[in-house]
Every structure is written in C-alpha cells, then in structure tokens.
Design an enzyme around this catalytic site. Structure first.
Site, PDB file in Angstrom:
ATOM      1  N   CYS A  68      32.139  35.051  40.107  1.00  0.00           N
ATOM      2  CA  CYS A  68      32.583  34.109  41.130  1.00  0.00           C
ATOM      3  C   CYS A  68      32.212  32.679  40.719  1.00  0.00           C
ATOM      4  CB  CYS A  68      32.056  34.493  42.509  1.00  0.00           C
ATOM      5  SG  CYS A  68      32.948  33.656  43.852  1.00  0.00           S
ATOM      6  N   HIS A 114      34.617  39.539  42.837  1.00  0.00           N
ATOM      7  CA  HIS A 114      33.287  40.141  42.922  1.00  0.00           C
ATOM      8  C   HIS A 114      33.366  41.621  42.543  1.00  0.00           C
ATOM      9  CE1 HIS A 114      31.020  36.907  44.972  1.00  0.00           C
ATOM     10  NE2 HIS A 114      32.189  36.595  45.502  1.00  0.00           N
ATOM     11  N   GLU A 155      30.920  43.585  42.222  1.00  0.00           N
ATOM     12  CA  GLU A 155      29.898  44.285  43.006  1.00  0.00           C
ATOM     13  C   GLU A 155      30.369  44.594  44.427  1.00  0.00           C
ATOM     14  OE1 GLU A 155      29.125  40.004  44.127  1.00  0.00           O
ATOM     15  OE2 GLU A 155      29.963  41.127  42.443  1.00  0.00           O
TER      16      GLU A 155
END
Length: 211
Positions: free
Chosen positions: A82, A191, A193
């Site tokens: 990001c 992202h 994650e």
C-alpha cells in the site's frame, strides 16, 4: 528451511495483520524498527497506510529508507504494501504538497482519476507474463484495495543490459500501478494481508523467492 521476515514498524501500517498473514504462510515474523534485525532478515516487509508525507517522516525517523537502500544494494528482498509501495517512488503529491520518497523507482504518486474515492474494496489486476508474485493465481482473482492515490504512469523504461520490471495494472476510473516486481524489490498497492486466500497465495509466492 524457515524463512525469517521482518515487518518494519515505523508508526504506519497494519502491522499485526501483516504479521499474521505472513505467519499463516509459514514465515517466522518479527515486527520491529531495529536496524540490525531488518538488515539480517531474509525478507523485509514495509507496510503503510495514510498519507505519503506522514509515512516518509516515520520511515526516516527509524532510518527505514537506508534499510531499504542497503538491502537492495546487497540484492536482499524487500516487499512494500500500500503506502509502503508508494514511498518507493520518487515523489508523492497530496493536497498540493510534494514530498520526496525513497526514489527506488522514478514516478509520482498522485490522486487517482476516478469519480468515487477512495478506491475501497475488491478489484481485479492484470499481471504481466512471467510474474512470480501472481504465479498460480487465476486471472479473475480480486484483491483488496483502500487508497485514493497511486502511480498512474510508469516511467522506468528498459535499456541495454537492463531488464524491465514486471508491472501489474488495475483500474479505478483510469489505470494505475497495482504491483511491481523488480529483482529483489517488489510491492503491491493492494493489501495482500486483507485479501484472503488470494493474498495468502501471493505472500507464499513472495516467500518462495527468498529461499
């Protein structure tokens, strides 16, 4: 062999989310701002959320730009996520303020050209042939984005003896850079994650390049 990854704690980013996601795919993860730990790890992850200028201030306070530069000079892997991807470029322009980035790639982070901002939610990406990050991931797979700024123009052209980085694109109003693979330096605007199984596969692919 267990891969050791440091998630750089410089006051910005979803540190615990990144830690959990990397541990899920088998990494031994340390979250720290310690210079030696960052230098010795098999891989360094640089997360980031919020404003470009604030991230750069936090990064400089822990000598993060030096960690990144020294690792890359030694061919040691770094992954930006990001705003952690955005700060790898030369400059960021937000609200009329221009901030110097790490300068690993030429280019400017600027406001996206889109009728609705932020770009928040799931979107597809278009990786190039030969991508290692997206290996084994279906073409229609969606990843999770949250941002209003990005790199709209790729400015690093290949030259004699220089392999062009692999640039992945996405689109929200207009095209923007969604990921870059450039030797030991890789980054994603989305992202991983927060991208479920697809993000886990991408992180697993990245860990595979560290072994």
């Amino acid at each position: 062999m267990v891969v050791k990854v440091t998630v750089l704690d410089y006051g910005s980013g979803n540190l615990r989310s990144a830690e959990r996601a990397l541990a899920r795919v088998g990494a031994e993860v340390t979250v720290t701002a310690d210079y030696e730990a960052a230098m010795e790890a098999d891989g360094l992850v640089v997360p980031g959320v919020g404003a470009f200028a604030a991230c750069m201030r936090g990064l400089r306070e822990v000598r993060g730009e030096r960690m990144i530069g020294r690792r890359l000079a030694a061919g040691r892997p770094v992954l930006g996520i990001c705003v952690g991807m955005q700060i790898l470029f030369e400059t960021g322009v937000e609200h009329g303020v221009t901030t110097e980035g790490c300068g690993e790639w030429p280019g400017t982070v600027e406001r996206l050209e889109a009728p609705v901002l932020p770009h928040m939610g799931w979107n597809t990406v278009k990786p190039p042939a030969g991508s290692l990050l997206f290996a084994g991931i279906d073409a229609d797979t969606r990843f999770y984005f949250v941002h209003s700024y990005g790199v709209r123009t790729w400015e690093l052209d290949p030259g004699p003896g220089f392999a062009a980085p692999l640039v992945t694109w996405s689109e929200h109003g207009a095209p923007f850079v969604a990921a870059v693979e450039n030797g030991p330096l890789a980054a994603t605007q989305f992202h991983p994650e927060k991208s479920g199984d697809a993000g886990a596969q991408l992180l697993s692919n990245w860990l595979g390049t560290l072994k």
